[in-house]
Design an enzyme around this catalytic site. Sequence first.
Site, PDB file in Angstrom:
ATOM      1  NE  ARG A 120      -2.893  35.908  -4.292  1.00 43.34           N
ATOM      2  CZ  ARG A 120      -2.364  36.847  -3.525  1.00 43.34           C
ATOM      3  NH1 ARG A 120      -1.098  37.151  -3.652  1.00 43.34           N
ATOM      4  NH2 ARG A 120      -3.085  37.477  -2.631  1.00 43.34           N
ATOM      5  CG  ASN A 124      -0.711  31.856 -18.462  1.00 43.84           C
ATOM      6  OD1 ASN A 124      -0.354  32.789 -19.171  1.00 43.84           O
ATOM      7  ND2 ASN A 124       0.120  31.266 -17.622  1.00 43.84           N
ATOM      8  CG  ASP A 125      -3.757  27.742 -19.186  1.00 43.52           C
ATOM      9  OD1 ASP A 125      -4.212  27.683 -18.039  1.00 43.52           O
ATOM     10  OD2 ASP A 125      -2.570  27.474 -19.443  1.00 43.52           O
ATOM     11  CB  ALA A 149      -1.859  12.732 -23.967  1.00 45.97           C
ATOM     12  CD  GLN A 168      -4.565  29.015  -7.910  1.00 41.02           C
ATOM     13  OE1 GLN A 168      -5.193  28.557  -6.963  1.00 41.02           O
ATOM     14  NE2 GLN A 168      -3.258  29.173  -7.876  1.00 41.02           N
ATOM     15  CG  ASP A 200       5.875  33.961 -15.782  1.00 43.74           C
ATOM     16  OD1 ASP A 200       6.385  35.082 -15.589  1.00 43.74           O
ATOM     17  OD2 ASP A 200       5.948  33.357 -16.871  1.00 43.74           O
ATOM     18  NE  ARG A 218     -14.703   6.613 -17.730  1.00 43.31           N
ATOM     19  CZ  ARG A 218     -15.939   6.377 -17.322  1.00 43.31           C
ATOM     20  NH1 ARG A 218     -16.183   6.208 -16.030  1.00 43.31           N
ATOM     21  NH2 ARG A 218     -16.929   6.286 -18.192  1.00 43.31           N
TER      22      ARG A 218
END
Length: 364
Positions: free
Chosen positions: A73, A175-176, A240, A275, A68, A186
Amino acid sequence: MTVQRVGLVVHGGREGAAAAARDVRRWCEENGVRCADIDVWSGEGRRSAREEVEAAGDPDLVVTLGGDGTFLRGARLAAENDALILGVDLGRVGFLTEVPAPAVRAALDAVRDGRVDPENRMLLTLRASRLLEIPKEMEALLRYGRGPLLPPPRVRTDCESGGEWGIALNVTALNDVVLEKLSRDRQVSVGVYVSGRLLASYSADALLVATPTGSTAYSFAAGGPVVSPRAEALVFTAVAPHMTFDRSVVTAPDEPVGLRILERSGQAAVSIDGQLRGVLDPGDWLGVYAAPRRLRAVRLGPMDFYGRLRERMRLTDAPAAVADGTPAPLWPVSTPPPGDLAHLAMPLPGPDGTPAGDVSPPCP
């Protein structure tokens, strides 16, 4: 379609990739098709997608040999050139690649003869309050364990940029798009907007906007929903979060998701399809939305996404359900669907009477 130029993206570390690449080059030679390897980076450093496809002669078909990550890419390059993409499966747990390595020549024949029905996949793009770039003092640390970073995204020249609508960046994500904290101690604090309305302010490790294709990647690992890759939607998920509301939000494709870093937050890194592309400061923002173009991926037949989901995610049946009997296929059909179901994506009968869509390509 007429294939004139093929761009080859090869994962050198995958067993069998070199042999599959030889098959592709041999096919190209036999069919009078130009074939060029698309390098990850030049001697001077990492190149932009435009520079890579120009160096490869502007291919009209991009073939990826790997998993994947290799496909992602290649997708970046194919989207830049509006080319078809064919993913050859040499991975282990992925969802994106289509063709097993032994079938690569048959797949190329099918593309050449027009016996494929390209599948359109949603892409994401974005605007930002400023250009994405990585501060020089951070680059060595952020590159630790990686190859050369991609160059900063360019400004799109085909649309208006600047002002309160931000800078239109020439990036696409299959994807995202992820906004994540830089410092371990932090969290990043972000105001999240949907269609210009404040949804909530989050303090979290990361916040991501995924496509349906990306719903089985980082978004899934963060507890997001599995979405059919044929759907049109954006999936927002907080990673989270320090708040009671920790559910994903699924928006329509024309409902952009805005992410504004709050004034007392730490800095945040911006990653696009895994990336790293830039670092933003408090007060900066991103607007993530569906790109006007789609990725055109080669499919040789109906994709059994849910069969692959069961296999790749190693889904098992609940013990209580198994005790109640072994389930049969919901539609163990051997004939075409009736008229009132003809408009639905249903499994079609194969030559042996089994539903053709229930058979996944063999995994290497």
